[in-house]
Motif scaffolding. Structure first.
Motif, PDB file in Angstrom:
ATOM      1  N   THR A   1      85.159  62.696  60.494  1.00 26.28           N
ATOM      2  CA  THR A   1      86.614  62.070  60.593  1.00 26.28           C
ATOM      3  C   THR A   1      87.411  62.450  61.615  1.00 26.28           C
ATOM      4  OG1 THR A   1      86.383  62.934  58.025  1.00 26.28           O
ATOM      5  CG2 THR A   1      88.616  62.470  59.053  1.00 26.28           C
ATOM      6  N   GLY A   2      87.085  63.382  62.303  1.00 27.11           N
ATOM      7  CA  GLY A   2      87.604  63.728  63.900  1.00 27.11           C
ATOM      8  C   GLY A   2      86.541  62.508  64.643  1.00 27.11           C
ATOM      9  N   LEU A   3      85.585  62.762  64.706  1.00 27.04           N
ATOM     10  CA  LEU A   3      84.902  61.951  65.443  1.00 27.04           C
ATOM     11  C   LEU A   3      84.937  60.377  65.632  1.00 27.04           C
ATOM     12  CD1 LEU A   3      81.172  63.520  65.579  1.00 27.04           C
ATOM     13  CD2 LEU A   3      83.024  63.346  67.374  1.00 27.04           C
ATOM     14  N   MET A   4      85.481  60.275  64.481  1.00 25.48           N
ATOM     15  CA  MET A   4      85.720  58.728  63.756  1.00 25.48           C
ATOM     16  C   MET A   4      86.731  58.877  64.645  1.00 25.48           C
ATOM     17  SD  MET A   4      83.988  56.050  63.179  1.00 25.48           S
ATOM     18  CE  MET A   4      84.056  53.962  62.050  1.00 25.48           C
ATOM     19  N   GLN A   5      87.911  59.326  64.671  1.00 22.60           N
ATOM     20  CA  GLN A   5      89.441  59.194  64.903  1.00 22.60           C
ATOM     21  C   GLN A   5      89.190  58.748  66.111  1.00 22.60           C
ATOM     22  OE1 GLN A   5      91.613  62.454  62.522  1.00 22.60           O
ATOM     23  NE2 GLN A   5      91.798  60.913  60.952  1.00 22.60           N
ATOM     24  N   GLN A   6      88.529  59.900  66.384  1.00 27.13           N
ATOM     25  CA  GLN A   6      88.233  59.731  68.670  1.00 27.13           C
ATOM     26  C   GLN A   6      88.083  58.403  68.682  1.00 27.13           C
ATOM     27  OE1 GLN A   6      86.412  62.933  69.830  1.00 27.13           O
ATOM     28  NE2 GLN A   6      88.275  64.630  68.962  1.00 27.13           N
ATOM     29  N   ALA A   7      87.007  57.986  68.002  1.00 29.04           N
ATOM     30  CA  ALA A   7      86.533  56.510  67.933  1.00 29.04           C
ATOM     31  C   ALA A   7      86.282  55.362  68.392  1.00 29.04           C
ATOM     32  CB  ALA A   7      84.669  56.352  67.728  1.00 29.04           C
ATOM     33  N   ILE A   8      87.253  55.674  67.082  1.00 26.52           N
ATOM     34  CA  ILE A   8      88.450  53.958  67.225  1.00 26.52           C
ATOM     35  C   ILE A   8      89.629  54.157  68.057  1.00 26.52           C
ATOM     36  CG2 ILE A   8      90.118  53.988  65.524  1.00 26.52           C
ATOM     37  CD1 ILE A   8      87.492  53.036  64.358  1.00 26.52           C
ATOM     38  N   GLY A   9      89.860  55.425  68.187  1.00 24.52           N
ATOM     39  CA  GLY A   9      90.792  55.529  70.063  1.00 24.52           C
ATOM     40  C   GLY A   9      89.843  55.247  70.402  1.00 24.52           C
ATOM     41  N   GLY A  10      88.360  55.137  70.884  1.00 27.53           N
ATOM     42  CA  GLY A  10      87.875  54.193  72.458  1.00 27.53           C
ATOM     43  C   GLY A  10      87.102  55.279  72.922  1.00 27.53           C
ATOM     44  N   ASP A  11      86.972  56.715  72.430  1.00 28.76           N
ATOM     45  CA  ASP A  11      85.969  57.250  73.458  1.00 28.76           C
ATOM     46  C   ASP A  11      84.543  57.095  72.662  1.00 28.76           C
ATOM     47  OD1 ASP A  11      84.660  60.225  73.260  1.00 28.76           O
ATOM     48  OD2 ASP A  11      85.870  61.021  72.967  1.00 28.76           O
ATOM     49  N   ASP A  12      83.956  56.854  73.555  1.00 21.83           N
ATOM     50  CA  ASP A  12      82.755  56.445  73.326  1.00 21.83           C
ATOM     51  C   ASP A  12      81.045  57.758  73.058  1.00 21.83           C
ATOM     52  OD1 ASP A  12      83.165  53.971  73.252  1.00 21.83           O
ATOM     53  OD2 ASP A  12      82.230  53.650  76.068  1.00 21.83           O
ATOM     54  N   GLU A  13      81.476  59.289  73.730  1.00 23.83           N
ATOM     55  CA  GLU A  13      80.779  59.629  73.658  1.00 23.83           C
ATOM     56  C   GLU A  13      80.877  60.641  72.059  1.00 23.83           C
ATOM     57  OE1 GLU A  13      78.097  62.386  73.955  1.00 23.83           O
ATOM     58  OE2 GLU A  13      78.524  60.917  75.203  1.00 23.83           O
ATOM     59  N   ALA A  14      82.271  60.476  71.281  1.00 22.83           N
ATOM     60  CA  ALA A  14      82.770  61.150  70.019  1.00 22.83           C
ATOM     61  C   ALA A  14      81.323  60.019  69.038  1.00 22.83           C
ATOM     62  CB  ALA A  14      84.339  61.102  69.529  1.00 22.83           C
ATOM     63  N   TYR A  15      81.487  58.429  69.317  1.00 30.23           N
ATOM     64  CA  TYR A  15      81.020  57.430  68.664  1.00 30.23           C
ATOM     65  C   TYR A  15      79.664  58.076  68.807  1.00 30.23           C
ATOM     66  CZ  TYR A  15      80.228  53.129  66.112  1.00 30.23           C
ATOM     67  OH  TYR A  15      79.259  52.298  65.070  1.00 30.23           O
ATOM     68  N   HIS A  16      78.693  58.206  69.243  1.00 30.26           N
ATOM     69  CA  HIS A  16      77.339  58.912  69.963  1.00 30.26           C
ATOM     70  C   HIS A  16      77.100  59.823  69.221  1.00 30.26           C
ATOM     71  CE1 HIS A  16      76.442  54.566  72.320  1.00 30.26           C
ATOM     72  NE2 HIS A  16      77.233  55.990  72.747  1.00 30.26           N
ATOM     73  N   ARG A  17      78.717  60.386  69.401  1.00 26.46           N
ATOM     74  CA  ARG A  17      77.824  61.869  68.618  1.00 26.46           C
ATOM     75  C   ARG A  17      78.374  61.995  66.975  1.00 26.46           C
ATOM     76  NH1 ARG A  17      81.800  65.406  71.654  1.00 26.46           N
ATOM     77  NH2 ARG A  17      82.398  65.546  69.585  1.00 26.46           N
ATOM     78  N   LEU A  18      78.589  61.317  66.578  1.00 25.11           N
ATOM     79  CA  LEU A  18      78.730  60.976  64.962  1.00 25.11           C
ATOM     80  C   LEU A  18      77.552  59.444  63.831  1.00 25.11           C
ATOM     81  CD1 LEU A  18      80.396  60.583  62.551  1.00 25.11           C
ATOM     82  CD2 LEU A  18      81.476  58.389  63.491  1.00 25.11           C
ATOM     83  N   LEU A  19      77.012  59.111  65.596  1.00 18.16           N
ATOM     84  CA  LEU A  19      76.438  58.752  65.492  1.00 18.16           C
ATOM     85  C   LEU A  19      75.106  59.724  65.237  1.00 18.16           C
ATOM     86  CD1 LEU A  19      76.250  55.075  66.486  1.00 18.16           C
ATOM     87  CD2 LEU A  19      77.595  55.805  64.061  1.00 18.16           C
ATOM     88  N   ARG A  20      74.449  60.381  66.001  1.00 20.00           N
ATOM     89  CA  ARG A  20      73.720  60.648  66.061  1.00 20.00           C
ATOM     90  C   ARG A  20      73.590  62.567  64.874  1.00 20.00           C
ATOM     91  NH1 ARG A  20      74.592  61.082  71.565  1.00 20.00           N
ATOM     92  NH2 ARG A  20      75.769  62.810  71.770  1.00 20.00           N
ATOM     93  N   GLN A  21      74.685  62.777  64.511  1.00 22.73           N
ATOM     94  CA  GLN A  21      74.891  63.757  63.692  1.00 22.73           C
ATOM     95  C   GLN A  21      74.545  62.822  62.286  1.00 22.73           C
ATOM     96  OE1 GLN A  21      78.639  65.702  63.382  1.00 22.73           O
ATOM     97  NE2 GLN A  21      78.627  66.380  65.764  1.00 22.73           N
TER      98      GLN A  21
END
Length: 181
Positions: free
Chosen positions: A9-29
């Motif tokens: 949830t935290g990673l997706m919230q960061q990704a929605i906020g524009g953090d590409d690295e968080a989005y990539h980490r989320l997808l890898r997990q």
């Protein structure tokens, strides 16, 4: 489990906020978890699990395209697994109900089956002559000349549906006549 959901949830919230690295980490997990879920779903449906990668890719694509619909105040995992469930159901519907059986398991049984009675070419030709002319022409065009349904329809000024019906009737009639002999 709760810890993982909170992290996602935290990673997706960061990704929605524009953090590409968080989005990539989320997808890898989430990818290995989705892969395992797809394999389990396919196995429960009696399908081979080798198609799970296609389903995982569809899920990840849907997550990417629909990420703007996720409610940032809600947990991420239920939203993700709802998409995963729907994509699995879609994939199973597209495949239809098929049961995969290894032919090697039946090698002895198949070898013991009596061979189908042989029919001579002359008998087939003789029975073809008993078919109505249009059925015979359609069967000849498709089975012998390897014309398509569309080509046959154009050739005989018929609709494609009428060609299919004539072909089906010709094959059914021919099969029944050859079995009688």
């Amino acid at each position: 489990m709760r810890e993982r959901d909170d992290e996602w949830t935290g990673l997706m919230q960061q990704a929605i906020g524009g953090d590409d690295e968080a989005y990539h980490r989320l997808l890898r997990q989430v990818t290995p978890v989705l892969r395992a879920a797809a394999r389990r779903g396919l196995a429960r449906a009696g399908q081979p699990p080798d198609q799970s990668e296609d389903i995982v890719q569809e899920i990840l694509l849907a997550v990417h395209l629909k990420r703007h619909t996720w409610d940032v105040s809600a947990p991420f995992a239920p939203w993700l697994f709802a998409i995963a469930r729907n994509k699995l159901i879609d994939a199973l519907r597209r495949r239809g109900r098929r049961i995969f059986v290894n032919v090697d398991d039946f090698a002895e049984t198949l070898a013991d089956e009596p061979a189908a009675p042989q029919v001579s070419a002359g008998e087939v030709v003789a029975q073809l002559q008993t078919l109505p002319q249009r059925q015979r022409e359609v069967l000849q065009s498709i089975a012998v000349e390897a014309s398509s349904i569309k080509q046959t329809a154009e050739r005989f000024a018929m609709s494609e549906g009428a060609v299919r019906v004539a072909l089906h009737r010709a094959l059914s009639s021919l099969t029944a006549k050859l079995r009688e002999q």
